[in-house]
Design a protein around this motif. Sequence first.
Motif, PDB file in Angstrom:
ATOM      1  N   GLY A  75       0.500  -1.503  -0.196  1.00  0.00           N
ATOM      2  CA  GLY A  75      -0.351  -0.035  -0.222  1.00  0.00           C
ATOM      3  C   GLY A  75       1.094   1.358   0.284  1.00  0.00           C
ATOM      4  N   PHE A  76       1.873   0.902   0.075  1.00  0.00           N
ATOM      5  CA  PHE A  76       2.927   2.490  -0.609  1.00  0.00           C
ATOM      6  C   PHE A  76       2.300   3.549  -1.594  1.00  0.00           C
ATOM      7  CE2 PHE A  76       5.943   0.451   1.793  1.00  0.00           C
ATOM      8  CZ  PHE A  76       6.639   0.936   2.402  1.00  0.00           C
TER       9      PHE A  76
ATOM     10  N   ALA B 160      12.205 -12.335   5.557  1.00  0.00           N
ATOM     11  CA  ALA B 160      10.684 -10.893   6.015  1.00  0.00           C
ATOM     12  C   ALA B 160      11.030 -10.224   4.846  1.00  0.00           C
ATOM     13  CB  ALA B 160      11.686 -10.189   6.870  1.00  0.00           C
ATOM     14  N   LEU B 161      11.332  -9.798   3.825  1.00  0.00           N
ATOM     15  CA  LEU B 161      11.123  -8.940   3.097  1.00  0.00           C
ATOM     16  C   LEU B 161       9.795  -9.272   1.630  1.00  0.00           C
ATOM     17  CD1 LEU B 161      11.209  -6.575   1.438  1.00  0.00           C
ATOM     18  CD2 LEU B 161      13.274  -7.382   0.476  1.00  0.00           C
ATOM     19  N   THR B 162      10.317 -10.570   1.802  1.00  0.00           N
ATOM     20  CA  THR B 162       9.597 -11.451   0.923  1.00  0.00           C
ATOM     21  C   THR B 162       8.464 -12.466   1.080  1.00  0.00           C
ATOM     22  OG1 THR B 162      10.716 -13.591   0.865  1.00  0.00           O
ATOM     23  CG2 THR B 162      11.465 -11.921  -0.652  1.00  0.00           C
ATOM     24  N   ASN B 163       8.028 -12.244   2.751  1.00  0.00           N
ATOM     25  CA  ASN B 163       6.766 -12.521   3.331  1.00  0.00           C
ATOM     26  C   ASN B 163       5.886 -11.508   3.543  1.00  0.00           C
ATOM     27  OD1 ASN B 163       6.740 -15.929   2.953  1.00  0.00           O
ATOM     28  ND2 ASN B 163       8.675 -15.217   2.783  1.00  0.00           N
ATOM     29  N   LEU B 164       6.138 -10.601   3.563  1.00  0.00           N
ATOM     30  CA  LEU B 164       5.762  -9.593   4.102  1.00  0.00           C
ATOM     31  C   LEU B 164       4.312  -8.850   3.606  1.00  0.00           C
ATOM     32  CD1 LEU B 164       6.773  -7.168   6.052  1.00  0.00           C
ATOM     33  CD2 LEU B 164       6.761  -5.411   4.715  1.00  0.00           C
ATOM     34  N   ASP B 165       3.902  -9.301   5.350  1.00  0.00           N
ATOM     35  CA  ASP B 165       2.126  -8.881   4.818  1.00  0.00           C
ATOM     36  C   ASP B 165       1.987  -8.002   6.026  1.00  0.00           C
ATOM     37  OD1 ASP B 165      -0.363  -8.835   4.359  1.00  0.00           O
ATOM     38  OD2 ASP B 165      -0.884 -11.369   5.760  1.00  0.00           O
ATOM     39  N   THR B 166       1.840  -6.504   5.805  1.00  0.00           N
ATOM     40  CA  THR B 166       1.355  -6.005   6.676  1.00  0.00           C
ATOM     41  C   THR B 166       1.212  -4.247   5.980  1.00  0.00           C
ATOM     42  OG1 THR B 166       2.342  -4.121   8.444  1.00  0.00           O
ATOM     43  CG2 THR B 166       3.663  -4.614   6.752  1.00  0.00           C
ATOM     44  N   THR B 167       0.077  -3.185   6.804  1.00  0.00           N
ATOM     45  CA  THR B 167      -0.296  -1.968   7.025  1.00  0.00           C
ATOM     46  C   THR B 167       0.514  -0.727   6.963  1.00  0.00           C
ATOM     47  OG1 THR B 167      -1.983  -1.801   7.973  1.00  0.00           O
ATOM     48  CG2 THR B 167      -2.751  -2.985   5.581  1.00  0.00           C
ATOM     49  N   SER B 168       1.522  -1.446   7.253  1.00  0.00           N
ATOM     50  CA  SER B 168       2.245  -0.665   8.337  1.00  0.00           C
ATOM     51  C   SER B 168       3.900   0.043   7.704  1.00  0.00           C
ATOM     52  CB  SER B 168       3.067  -1.153   9.557  1.00  0.00           C
ATOM     53  OG  SER B 168       3.558  -0.041  10.198  1.00  0.00           O
ATOM     54  N   ILE B 169       3.835   1.033   7.212  1.00  0.00           N
ATOM     55  CA  ILE B 169       4.708   1.862   6.198  1.00  0.00           C
ATOM     56  C   ILE B 169       6.032   1.491   6.917  1.00  0.00           C
ATOM     57  CG2 ILE B 169       5.089   3.721   5.135  1.00  0.00           C
ATOM     58  CD1 ILE B 169       2.854   2.164   4.070  1.00  0.00           C
ATOM     59  N   PRO B 170       5.895   2.153   8.559  1.00  0.00           N
ATOM     60  CA  PRO B 170       7.330   2.191   9.028  1.00  0.00           C
ATOM     61  C   PRO B 170       7.853   0.770   9.246  1.00  0.00           C
ATOM     62  CG  PRO B 170       5.547   3.651  10.145  1.00  0.00           C
ATOM     63  CD  PRO B 170       4.689   2.568   9.151  1.00  0.00           C
TER      64      PRO B 170
END
Length: 418
Positions: free
Chosen positions: A263-264, A313-323
């Motif tokens: 969502g960036f 962590a990068l390729t399995n990232l599932d979050t809406t937190s931009i930070p």
Amino acid sequence: MISERRLLFILATVQFCHIIDFMIIMPLGKTIMESFDISPGQFAWVVSAYALAAFAGNLVSTVVIDRFDRRAALLFLFTCFTLGTLACAFAPTYLFLLAARFGTGLFGGTLGALVLAIVGDVIPLERRASAMGWVMTAFSAASVVGVPAGIWIAAEFTWHAPFYATAGLAAVFVTVAFFFVPPMRGHLVEQTIVPDGDLDEVGRDPEAQLLQPTSLVRRVVDPFRAIFTDPNQRAALLFTLTLMLGHFTIIPFIAPYMQINIGFADKQVSLIYLIGGLLTVFLLPLFGRLADRYGRLRIFTGASFLALFSIYALTNLDTTSIPLALVVTSSFFVVASGRNVPATTMITSVVRPENRGGFMSIRQSVNEMALFFSTVIAGFIITEGPDGKLQHYEVLGYFTIVMSLVAIYTARRIRAIA
């Protein structure tokens, strides 16, 4: 005579321009895919076309680049690179953009090797490392300043605008180089020496002998024969290949994944490169000092194991937190780039100084070949789901992790000799 400082500044700007041109295409992936209505796999070919062309260009340059005045070669390559970048800006279709990226890579991929050759020619050995360091800061500057600026320009205008800006900047420094870079023919004088004062077999013109078919064939074949009959150099090339596959494969889709899946916003993507670039500027010298103190292999291995967690962590990232997403991307920038410091040092140590130029040219070709294959592999694995989100990025991450483990193994086969 041009001052060393001014020459190094011009060479750094050359590096800055061609690094921005290579990197800027990746964070523009989502926009370009939408503009041309292409799939992730087709976009991967836009990235890989540059690497494939650079691979071919470096192979050719290994044979011919030392036959010309360095100034003439620099102006020719930089001018053609500038025109190629301008053609990218004008691209009306996907195929035109693909061809333009190939043409730009053909000349831009050789510029980096030529810049280092010029530094080696004109800077005395006792001051050369400092000069190399100054020129190579262009990569960090491109990450910190150039790429975020390009992303912002694209968000404000269109994806064409960063290429117009890069071509305009390159044109300025082509002009500066034309007026301020002097002829550099010292390496040509060395090539024309005839042992023992004997007449050359082609009359009195030694350069004519260099152009004979037999000499050209030997010039092409001999570097490959020397490398592939040396187990240590073969190991270094395999290490180069596996390390790049364990590093670059996930990079082309970082920006599109962050935009489409996380969502960036378009402008927020620049934060990935700004924060990651700033951290590497400050921390990469630390990796170098640690490698000198504790051993190159030990620091490379430690950084590579940290990179495995960062890749996962990068390729399995599932979050809406931009930070949180920025923490993950920044960790990848730091550890993945940090392991390249001891890795590059290890690679340069497998060959003696008198053969290092040819080996590093061929090594650069292998590096470009790995870039090409990494983007092709990414294009085959990444697909677009029914909801428009990118799928199978985690699969790409697992492939990258496996290649990183193979790189750790191959690193242990390398032996320093010089």
